[in-house]
Design a protein around this motif. Structure first.
Motif, mmCIF file in Angstrom:
data_model
loop_
_atom_site.group_PDB
_atom_site.id
_atom_site.type_symbol
_atom_site.label_atom_id
_atom_site.label_comp_id
_atom_site.label_asym_id
_atom_site.label_seq_id
_atom_site.Cartn_x
_atom_site.Cartn_y
_atom_site.Cartn_z
ATOM 1 N N MET A 106 0.824 -1.207 0.000
ATOM 2 C CA MET A 106 0.000 0.000 0.000
ATOM 3 C C MET A 106 0.857 1.256 0.000
ATOM 4 N N THR A 107 0.237 2.377 -0.336
ATOM 5 C CA THR A 107 0.882 3.657 -0.118
ATOM 6 C C THR A 107 0.939 3.910 1.389
ATOM 7 N N LEU A 108 1.770 4.871 1.817
ATOM 8 C CA LEU A 108 1.878 5.161 3.248
ATOM 9 C C LEU A 108 0.534 5.594 3.816
ATOM 10 N N SER A 109 -0.190 6.447 3.109
ATOM 11 C CA SER A 109 -1.472 6.931 3.644
ATOM 12 C C SER A 109 -2.494 5.799 3.732
ATOM 13 N N ASP A 110 -2.546 4.941 2.714
ATOM 14 C CA ASP A 110 -3.474 3.808 2.770
ATOM 15 C C ASP A 110 -3.068 2.833 3.871
ATOM 16 N N ASP A 144 -7.616 1.181 11.241
ATOM 17 C CA ASP A 144 -8.849 0.383 11.194
ATOM 18 C C ASP A 144 -8.672 -0.934 11.943
ATOM 19 N N GLU A 145 -7.546 -1.591 11.712
ATOM 20 C CA GLU A 145 -7.286 -2.874 12.387
ATOM 21 C C GLU A 145 -7.053 -2.664 13.877
ATOM 22 N N ALA A 146 -6.410 -1.562 14.242
ATOM 23 C CA ALA A 146 -6.178 -1.273 15.661
ATOM 24 C C ALA A 146 -7.501 -1.055 16.393
ATOM 25 N N LEU A 147 -8.416 -0.320 15.779
ATOM 26 C CA LEU A 147 -9.708 -0.069 16.420
ATOM 27 C C LEU A 147 -10.476 -1.364 16.650
#
Length: 277
Positions: free
Chosen positions: A242-246, A253-256
């Protein structure tokens, strides 16, 4: 050979179905860790051919990795080769069986099986690590090497197109110019150069010492939270494409999702750890 101090700790081994070149070309053993969990040890065991891969051997390796992945006790895996080499690539005398088969057949997709493994893989490389062997090594999460190890991409030499990720992974790991040198010129990368390039994390005098270091790393991983190790491996692996922003968005998202699963027991452990500082 296994270091003597470690060999005694290995439980009864498992062996995959026989390979056409002889029985037991892929061996699986389990090392019970005192801390908890199991370290899987996968050995390419065709030393007479420097562990060159046949189609059946690819099938057996794929199955062995899938079985380890099903075992929730397994916390980490070491991948190594028996004899004088890690892996000399595809057995060129049996190449037609490998390259004329169905490229989408997951039963023979050893690199895909390595990439899908939920737990970290530490590759212990010694001697030749050539072409398909190089691609298998690049599917590991951490690589250690012995002084006699070398990495060699011979796709261009033999007129075989790369299909297991070498053309995409190597430039991302060592930079495009170095990757062009290694792949277009088919230039060998000795162990010390691989360390300088960041392909490996350490170089050791012998294969036995490289294997011992791989075990040490696995034991250290076993001391950590098993679920978080799997989570972290997943986000690292996904983020690389992925790009850094993605990647940052995916990580959050995974952390949440993970935060929502934290319970009072988890927070209690954190408090007890803080009180020991």
């Amino acid at each position: 050979k296994f270091p003597g101090s470690e060999r005694a700790q290995l439980r009864q081994g498992e062996q995959t179905r026989p390979d056409m070149a002889g029985s037991g070309c892929v061996l699986v053993e389990r090392l019970e860790e005192v801390i908890g969990g199991v370290i899987g040890i996968v050995t390419l065991n065709r030393p007479s051919a420097r562990n060159a891969l046949t189609r059946n051997m690819l099938r057996d390796l794929t199955r062995a990795l899938a079985e380890l992945d099903k075992d929730d006790r397994v916390r980490c895996v070491v991948l190594r080769g028996e004899g004088r080499a890690f892996c000399a690539g595809i057995d060129l005398t049996a190449a037609s069986g490998v390259f004329t088969g169905d490229a989408d057949d997951k039963e023979y997709d050893a690199v895909g099986a390595l990439e899908r493994l939920r737990v970290p893989i530490v590759g212990a490389v010694h001697g030749a690590c050539v072409t398909a062997g190089f691609e298998i090594a690049l599917a590991c999460d951490v690589l250690v090497a012995s002084e006699d190890a070398f990495f060699h991409d011979t796709h261009c030499k033999w007129g075989i197109a790369p299909g297991w990720g070498l053309s995409q992974k190597l430039p991302r790991m060592v930079g495009p110019n170095r990757a062009r040198l290694a792949s277009l010129a088919c230039e060998r990368i000795p162990a010390r150069q691989a360390l300088d390039w960041g392909l490996t994390t350490s170089v050791h005098a012998t294969a036995e010492l490289a294997f011992a270091e791989a075990l040490r790393i696995c034991k250290q991983i076993c001391r950590n939270d098993a679920l978080m190790v799997r989570h972290y491996k997943q986000v690292l692996q996904r983020g690389l494409s992925m790009t850094l922003s993605d990647g940052r968005k995916m990580e959050l998202d995974e952390a949440l999702k993970a935060y929502r699963k934290m319970d009072t027991d988890h927070f209690g452990k954190l408090k007890r750890f803080k009180s020991k500082l």
